[in-house]
Design a protein around this motif. Sequence first.
Motif, mmCIF file in Angstrom:
data_model
loop_
_atom_site.group_PDB
_atom_site.id
_atom_site.type_symbol
_atom_site.label_atom_id
_atom_site.label_comp_id
_atom_site.label_asym_id
_atom_site.label_seq_id
_atom_site.Cartn_x
_atom_site.Cartn_y
_atom_site.Cartn_z
ATOM 1 N N UNK A 111 -34.794 8.980 -14.423
ATOM 2 C CA UNK A 111 -35.896 8.087 -14.045
ATOM 3 C C UNK A 111 -35.627 7.276 -12.783
ATOM 4 N N UNK A 156 -41.221 0.023 -19.795
ATOM 5 C CA UNK A 156 -41.050 -0.079 -18.350
ATOM 6 C C UNK A 156 -39.631 0.356 -17.996
ATOM 7 N N UNK A 157 -39.532 1.157 -16.947
ATOM 8 C CA UNK A 157 -38.238 1.679 -16.513
ATOM 9 C C UNK A 157 -38.277 1.896 -15.012
ATOM 10 N N UNK A 158 -37.360 1.279 -14.300
ATOM 11 C CA UNK A 158 -37.243 1.452 -12.853
ATOM 12 C C UNK A 158 -38.584 1.226 -12.146
ATOM 13 N N UNK A 159 -39.304 0.226 -12.590
ATOM 14 C CA UNK A 159 -40.576 -0.117 -11.958
ATOM 15 C C UNK A 159 -41.746 0.728 -12.388
ATOM 16 N N UNK A 160 -41.495 1.798 -13.130
ATOM 17 C CA UNK A 160 -42.560 2.656 -13.643
ATOM 18 C C UNK A 160 -42.628 2.559 -15.156
ATOM 19 N N UNK A 206 -33.925 1.246 -21.506
ATOM 20 C CA UNK A 206 -34.644 1.535 -20.260
ATOM 21 C C UNK A 206 -34.601 0.314 -19.343
ATOM 22 N N UNK A 229 -37.156 6.446 -7.152
ATOM 23 C CA UNK A 229 -36.824 6.350 -5.732
ATOM 24 C C UNK A 229 -37.654 7.326 -4.901
ATOM 25 N N UNK A 276 -32.445 0.176 -15.856
ATOM 26 C CA UNK A 276 -33.212 -0.127 -14.636
ATOM 27 C C UNK A 276 -32.474 -1.085 -13.710
ATOM 28 N N UNK A 316 -40.682 -5.717 -18.526
ATOM 29 C CA UNK A 316 -39.547 -5.050 -19.166
ATOM 30 C C UNK A 316 -39.318 -5.576 -20.584
ATOM 31 N N UNK A 343 -41.867 4.768 -18.784
ATOM 32 C CA UNK A 343 -41.429 5.910 -19.588
ATOM 33 C C UNK A 343 -42.267 5.933 -20.846
#
Lengths: 276, 276
Positions: free
Chosen positions: B66, B8-12, A257, B71, A261, A252, B14
Amino acid sequence: MQTVSENRAFGGVQGVYTHTSEACSCDMTFGLYLPPQAARGPVPVLWYLSGLTCTHENAMIKAGAQGWAARHGLAVVFPDTSPRGEGVADDPHYDLGQGAGFYVNATEAPWAPHFRMWDYVAEELPGLIAEQFAVDPERQAITGHSMGGHGALTLAMGLPGRYASVSAFAPIAHPTSADWGRKQLAAYLGPDEGAWAAHDSTLAMRARGFDGEVLIDQGLSDQFIDTLKPEALGEAMAARRQPGRLRLQKGYDHSYFFVASFMADHVAFHAEALGA
Amino acid sequence: MQTVSENRAFGGVQGVYTHTSEACSCDMTFGLYLPPQAARGPVPVLWYLSGLTCTHENAMIKAGAQGWAARHGLAVVFPDTSPRGEGVADDPHYDLGQGAGFYVNATEAPWAPHFRMWDYVAEELPGLIAEQFAVDPERQAITGHSMGGHGALTLAMGLPGRYASVSAFAPIAHPTSADWGRKQLAAYLGPDEGAWAAHDSTLAMRARGFDGEVLIDQGLSDQFIDTLKPEALGEAMAARRQPGRLRLQKGYDHSYFFVASFMADHVAFHAEALGA
């Protein structure tokens, strides 16, 4: 106080308001999210302090806090990051002056007349909000990002008993030893470094810590990590055995973002401390 | 294709990418969110088409998609809303030309050389994304806001079998009879209204409907509601007994606060249709 805008969001209302600030001697704008639960009575308040260059607006539209705040029944305040306007001192660099108040009460020229963000966030704005909206001033918590994480941590440790919990996203964690800090603390507070100590989370953690839980998230691909110095704060938390967590998040960076998160975790953390 | 940014955003991740578009004869920029599940193999794709004045960026930073996409394991594509650049025709008004492509293939001067957003969204960009990223072109769904809701609905009904599900936030629902529509369809497609029908959701709903579920959210305090004409689409859905829901949401306006408030429902709706 005047209403700039009100938008329904997640069953509550995201408002933007302006008022004449006594602390900052200028008009100030802030965002306030009131969750649906506020229609039935005063709700606890989470303060979100923003980082360099931000206004009240950035986190309000990008951090994704409102949905979680609605779920837990918290209000969220989004103050601006400095005084602003024509008569207010400024600097050509993004990291000093307007947009870069560092949450201190400046004592030095040309900043002293307006740059009193500590008093604004600690005293004036809480009073205004408690007076005008359905929020419970006895139940407050605080968070922030970058310079705002610095503000959240120093306010929380500097005002014992005020906030039930404190968290931060990639805070400027040791400004008395970093480029984001020495320049601004010298400009706002003068050359005596003794006056800077209350505005350094690492030093405050060493000196007194926080009477509650602390949650800090820091991205390991943060382009500013060497200036933020999370390791200094982490060492101070460990040495004090401060209740809480410093989470170093792989991949991160410093962006919203990253903030978005982990927002769900932060809001849930504060809601638990607030009994919300 | 070139990478503009990846966060990186929410584990993925962007990402933002540019490429030379054959359909639009110019460079185009798009956002793509890949959820953590994409690291293990191709994931289904949700298209998010944006509204007037937007670029690829607005929804990417403000719609809050996102976290829900992560999820459910969906990729989300955020295309731009028109061709852009120096050699591309434009109009001084915000609602025609650059930022206002209306998801059609223009046949009229001066728009025809570049304004081919239907082909871009329906053909070129899906091909590029399937080639370059871990997405499954056999599992696609589509949504959008305002002009983008119009695009989502007309593409979904105009390309039977392509999308498993379609949804929209405050779509321009009956453009052949509204200020947001007649002007643009005349400019892009010429005065023969027969050519407009495929680009009107209400007319397409009357003529053929959608072979799957439809979800539409419309705020009742939307400042543009009289131009959007949700009642025309609602009547057409009811008359056809179209599977799906038109939800009229009290107090919500046309902003991204409205979109973000219902994004969780829309992503879950598409995830179910996609078997994600």
